[in-house]
Design a protein around this motif. Structure first.
Motif, PDB file in Angstrom:
ATOM      1  N   LYS A  54      33.629  46.689  41.375  1.00 52.42           N
ATOM      2  CA  LYS A  54      33.434  45.234  41.425  1.00 52.42           C
ATOM      3  C   LYS A  54      32.042  44.843  41.909  1.00 52.42           C
ATOM      4  O   LYS A  54      31.702  43.673  41.887  1.00 52.42           O
ATOM      5  N   SER A 141      40.702  40.592  43.202  1.00 53.78           N
ATOM      6  CA  SER A 141      40.781  40.154  41.809  1.00 53.78           C
ATOM      7  C   SER A 141      39.971  41.114  40.929  1.00 53.78           C
ATOM      8  O   SER A 141      38.940  41.644  41.352  1.00 53.78           O
ATOM      9  N   SER A 149      37.652  34.426  38.497  1.00 50.70           N
ATOM     10  CA  SER A 149      38.754  35.395  38.532  1.00 50.70           C
ATOM     11  C   SER A 149      39.453  35.508  37.174  1.00 50.70           C
ATOM     12  O   SER A 149      39.471  34.552  36.404  1.00 50.70           O
ATOM     13  N   HIS A 228      31.142  31.337  45.085  1.00 55.34           N
ATOM     14  CA  HIS A 228      32.114  32.331  44.634  1.00 55.34           C
ATOM     15  C   HIS A 228      32.788  31.759  43.392  1.00 55.34           C
ATOM     16  O   HIS A 228      32.591  30.592  43.073  1.00 55.34           O
TER      17      HIS A 228
HETATM   18 MG    MG Z   1      38.139  37.572  44.102  1.00 51.00          MG
END
Ligand code: MG
Ligand code: AMP
Length: 327
Positions: A54, A141, A149, A228
């Motif tokens: 990620k 996620s 997401s 985010h």
């Molecule tokens: Mg996340």
């Protein structure tokens, strides 16, 4: 090359996915909120692979997913009566609780904190996978860090396809916005992140809950950075519902509307409507997939219509604001 995608409702898919988890690999799986990128929560090497896949900073702790309440003893040292009341009321479901951590949970999973985040997902594929793996599953996620997401297997494949061993497809997520995070580690319950379970529902069960009111104030919480869930296209949240921007002709702009914008002339290049009837549940379910659709059009800007910060509107506005925060 993308990774392998299997239907999650087949026993042989679950068996293979559980083998991968037990062997320290990574499996993306559906939950009722968003798709998770899962690994054995008690295996630090497997957790390291999640952070790497990620590109997630290691100060941002992971949520540990359980198949049933009995599993909690493997990851938390004590469960208070308040925690038990919440678990009985809302698990399986989109409520993550912060509890004192058991020594068996690697520091990498909790970013060195003495606490651990746990929940039981309300999705049969997720729970079957965790049960078959025989271990708690840590899962953020399943998307590159900071991006919107994923709410479908295709989203997972688009973002992380070649970095994970297997994707279990369970169709589109029913809720579409992440879990609500509640800390029970301090003297009073504190809302760390609004999410799919409303604050009002939690307060009906345990009474008043402290909450930080802006993303600025929650910035001290690991992983609650102001920016985010962000698209590549800049996003501006409009000052009020039904207050449309004045546009310059040369700009290609999109609109993410809360409900059907009847009074609009064709000034937007693209419009996505979160819920034609203005239903917040439907809006939450569509939020990330519609942001992704608009983001794929190469627009100059996306305008997002706000909603009232009540019920699910609190989580929707939290995600829109973080998406709109400049980097
Ligand atoms: Mg996340
Ligand atoms: P997600 O990115 O949806 O997987 O959610 C993970 C988030 O849960 C992190 O970014 C933190 O904000 C929160 N979290 C996880 N563990 C803890 C913890 N021990 N204490 C406080 N917050 C946590």
């Amino acid at each position: 090359m993308g990774s392998r995608v299997l239907w999650g409702d087949r026993p042989e898919s679950i068996r293979l996915a559980a083998e991968i988890i037990r062997a320290g690999g990574l499996v993306a799986f559906p939950t009722e909120t968003v798709y998770g990128l899962g690994c054995d929560a008690l295996n630090p090497d497997a957790a390291a692979k999640v952070f790497e896949a990620k590109q997630r900073p290691t100060f941002d702790p992971l949520i540990v997913h359980l198949a049933d309440q009995a599993m909690i003893e493997t990851v938390a040292t004590s469960v208070s009566p308040v925690a038990r009341r919440l678990m009985d009321a809302f698990w399986p479901g989109p409520l993550t609780l912060i509890l004192p951590k058991h020594l068996s949970v690697p520091d990498l999973v909790t970013a060195g904190l003495p606490t651990v985040a746990v929940r039981i997902p309300d999705h049969s594929v997720a729970r079957a996978l965790i049960r078959e793996a025989g271990a708690p599953v840590a899962a953020p996620s399943a998307n590159p860090f900071g991006y919107v997401s994923p709410t479908t297997a295709q989203h997972v494949s688009d973002g992380l396809g070649d970095r994970i061993d297997l994707i279990l497809d369970g169709g589109p997520c029913l809720l579409g916005v992440e879990s609500t995070i509640l800390s029970l580690a301090g003297a009073r319950p504190e809302l760390l992140r609004p999410g799919s379970l409303t604050l009002e529902a939690i307060q009906m069960v345990i009474g008043p809950v402290d909450r930080a009111t802006s993303s600025q104030e929650t910035a001290h919480v690991p992983g609650q950075s102001p920016r985010h869930y962000a698209t590549r296209t800049p996003v501006t949240v409009l000052p009020a519902p039904r207050v449309w921007p004045v546009l310059r002709g040369c700009e290609r702009v999109g609109l993410l509307a809360m409900s059907e914008p009847r009074d609009l002339a064709g000034q937007f290049h693209a419009i996505e409507v979160l819920s034609p009837s203005g239903d917040l549940r439907e809006a939450a379910r569509h939020l990330f997939s519609m942001l992704r659709k608009l983001d794929a059009l190469g627009l100059d800007r996306i305008y997002a219509e706000p909603c009232a910060e009540q019920g699910l509107g609190l989580a929707i506005m939290d995600r829109l604001r973080r998406c709109a925060t400049p980097s």
